[in-house]
Motif scaffolding. Structure first.
Motif: not given
Length: 248
Positions: A221, A223, A225-226, A228, A232-233
Motif C-alpha cells: 500500500d 500513501d 496523501g490521497q 478517501d 487504491t495506490c
C-alpha cells in the motif's frame, strides 16, 4: 479475475498544457476531467473510457515540478518509416518537446521530453509495432524483468510474449494496442514516480478483492496523501507505483 491497464498517469504542474501536448503528439483528443484537475487524452471520435484497445493518457495536476531524475516509466511512439520518424520528431519539437539525454548513446531512436520534462522515445520503424497505434509501448525500467514478469503476469490479464534476463514483454490477450515492456536498467528508484500505470477491473469486478490479491502477490500500500478516494495506490515489488481504479 485479473486487471487491465487502461491509462498512463502523468503528473504535471499544468495538466491542461501537458494534456494538449500529448493529444497533438498522438493525434488524439482532449477530454477534461469532472474535477477540473485532470486532463484525459484518448482516441478521437468521442470519449470512450476505458478504450477497448488503446491505453489512454491521464494528466493529473500536482504542485511540484519534475526533478532532474529520469522517469522510470516512459512512452515509446511508433513510426511507419524513416521519413515518418524524422517528420514526427520535427513536429513534436515544434509542439514544445526538447531533446533528452539519458545515456542512450548512438541509437536509431530519438529521445525527447514533453514540455514538463517527461522523457519519451520516437522509435525507428519496427515491424512488431506496425499495428499498435501511435503508442508502441509503455516501458518500465526495472532491476529484474523475470520477477516483474511474474508479478505483472499475475496482476494483469495481458499475455506474456517474451521474457529474459534483460526484458519482459506483455500485450493484451486480444493481441491489440500497445505493448507493456519491462527493461533491465542499472537505475534504482530515488524519487516518487512521475508517470505510472492505472489498472481497472473488468465490469462487475471487485476492486477490494483484486487489491487483496495483489497484496498477496507482493504489492504494498502507498500513501500519497490521497485521502478517501475510490482508487487504491500500491507499489509493485520493485517500488513502481500504480493505481487500481474502481470498476465502472
Amino acid at each position: 479475475m485479473a486487471l487491465r491497464p487502461v491509462q498512463v498517469n502523468i503528473k504535471a504542474l499544468d495538466h491542461s498544457a501537458v494534456g494538449r501536448f500529448w493529444a497533438e503528439a498522438l493525434g488524439w483528443s482532449v477530454y477534461s476531467g469532472e474535477s477540473g484537475e485532470t486532463t484525459y487524452v484518448g482516441p478521437a471520435g468521442g470519449l470512450v473510457w476505458p478504450d477497448p484497445v488503446a491505453v489512454g493518457v491521464d494528466v493529473v495536476a500536482v504542485p511540484d515540478p519534475k526533478t532532474q531524475t529520469k522517469n522510470r516509466v516512459h512512452i515509446d511512439l511508433a513510426t511507419t518509416s524513416a521519413a515518418h520518424q524524422t517528420e514526427l520528431v520535427a513536429y513534436l519539437r515544434a509542439l514544445g518537446a526538447t531533446p533528452a539525454h539519458v545515456g542512450q548513446g548512438d541509437v536509431p531512436w530519438s529521445v525527447l521530453a514533453d514540455p514538463e520534462g517527461n522523457e519519451f522515445c520516437v522509435l525507428e520503424p519496427r515491424e512488431v509495432y506496425r499495428d499498435t497505434g501511435p503508442i508502441a509501448a509503455v516501458v518500465v525500467d526495472c532491476a529484474d524483468p523475470r520477477a516483474m514478469a511474474h508479478f505483472w503476469g499475475e496482476t494483469m490479464d495481458w499475455a506474456l510474449h517474451e521474457v529474459s534476463d534483460d526484458h519482459a514483454v506483455f500485450r493484451s490477450a486480444e493481441d491489440v494496442g500497445p505493448y507493456l515492456e519491462f527493461l533491465r536498467t542499472p537505475d534504482v528508484k530515488t524519487v516518487p514516480d512521475r508517470v505510472h500505470l492505472d489498472l481497472l477491473p473488468h465490469p462487475g469486478g471487485d476492486t477490494a478483492a483484486e487489491v487483496n490479491r495483489l497484496r498477496f502477490l507482493g504489492a504494498i500500500d502507498l500513501d500519497l496523501g490521497q485521502g478517501d478516494v475510490p482508487w487504491t495506490c500500491l507499489t509493485d515489488p520493485e517500488g513502481h507505483e500504480f493505481c487500481v481504479l474502481a470498476p465502472y
